[in-house]
Design a protein around this motif. Structure first.
Motif: not given
Length: 318
Positions: A161-189
């Protein structure tokens, strides 16, 4: 970035129904917002669905009474989730809409409730399979050309999604928000379990963080405080892993002379990808406690970070 934490406004405004905002609810929201601003928070995170719009409405009333506050903060809001009796009609299923008319109407409603002419960033809250990325991008570009938004963010989306929106947007894509915490550790697991059967238990968009870092897209972590289960709220009954993790958090907090909240949030800040945690508590004491997170991250050793991770996962890394 002068202050790394973001204040999440989901809990402002009272229950998620169409009841009027009471004076008690307004006072609680005002106290929380002022505490966050005094503590150093600069970016405030909203969504059209929060408390059926009352979170934005109560925030708008606070800004109207305090022009100095308005000058000292930045706002972002989200659109795209349609909840029955909230942003969607009664009796409808929960669904997502990112067509041009919905994006515009959602933002205009948020601006009206907040009492502002524009926001720093409009975030698409969830992907909508029935709307082409091109249509959504055109709506966002139109809003930016009209001066209603400065940039775009994506929430709960994948690298594709991020890469595709970067291709079609003229507006800067400046942030991605996603669930991350010590209890929701998928990003490091998922970083370490790629060749392990245990890795099938975890799910995080592959390559998302490295892509964001490479393209200087801000990564925002919602749910950063892990619902408070490690920092005072108490572990769920019968959850020895959460209880053990709370013990590690308490011990490290005492050693560092910081709050337990700071250790939990600091665990995210210690990651090298400049993650910005979204803090959603309305308790002024806990808001101030979270501001010690940069200090906790600075004092958190490599071993400390892994000890917290290992405690939270309940067993050793492979």
């Amino acid at each position: 970035m002068s202050f790394p934490l973001i204040f999440g406004c989901m809990a402002l405004g009272g229950p998620w129904d169409r009841s009027e905002i009471t004076s008690t609810q307004f006072d609680a929201a005002h106290t929380a917002v002022r505490a966050a601003h005094r503590a150093g928070f600069e970016l405030f995170d909203h969504a059209d669905i929060y408390a059926v719009g009352k979170s934005e409405a109560v925030f708008g009333r606070i800004l109207a009474e305090d022009p100095e506050l308005r000058r000292g903060i930045r706002l972002q809001t989200k659109c795209g989730i349609r909840l029955p009796g909230n942003t969607g009609p009664e009796g409808s299923p929960v669904h997502y809409r990112l067509d041009r008319d919905t994006i515009r109407a959602s933002l205009e409603g948020s601006l009206q409730r907040l009492g502002v002419d524009s926001v720093e960033r409009l975030i698409l809250h969830r992907p909508d399979p029935l709307t082409t990325l091109g249509e959504a991008a055109q709506a966002l570009d139109d809003l930016r050309s009209e001066g209603l938004i400065n940039s775009v963010g994506l929430s709960n989306m994948t690298l594709r999604h991020v890469a595709a929106f970067q291709q079609v947007l003229s507006t800067p894509l400046t942030a991605v928000q996603i669930q991350m915490s010590l209890a929701h550790r998928d990003f490091v697991e998922t970083q370490v379990l790629g060749n392990q059967s245990e890795g099938t238990e975890y799910n995080f968009p592959e390559g998302l963080l490295t892509h964001c870092v490479a393209d200087e897209i801000e990564v925002q972590a919602w749910g950063a405080m892990a619902n408070g289960i490690y920092s005072g709220r108490g572990a769920p009954e019968g959850d020895p892993t959460a209880e053990a993790t709370s013990g590690v958090v308490t011990r490290l907090a005492e050693r560092m002379n910081v709050s337990r909240e700071a250790v939990v949030v600091g665990w995210l800040l210690r990651h090298p990808y400049a993650i910005r945690p979204v803090v959603g508590t309305t308790n002024p004491e806990r808001i101030r406690a979270c501001t010690q997170a940069p200090e906790a991250a600075a004092h958190m050793t490599h071993s400390d970070w892994y000890e917290l991770w290992t405690a939270a996962r309940g067993h050793a890394l492979p």
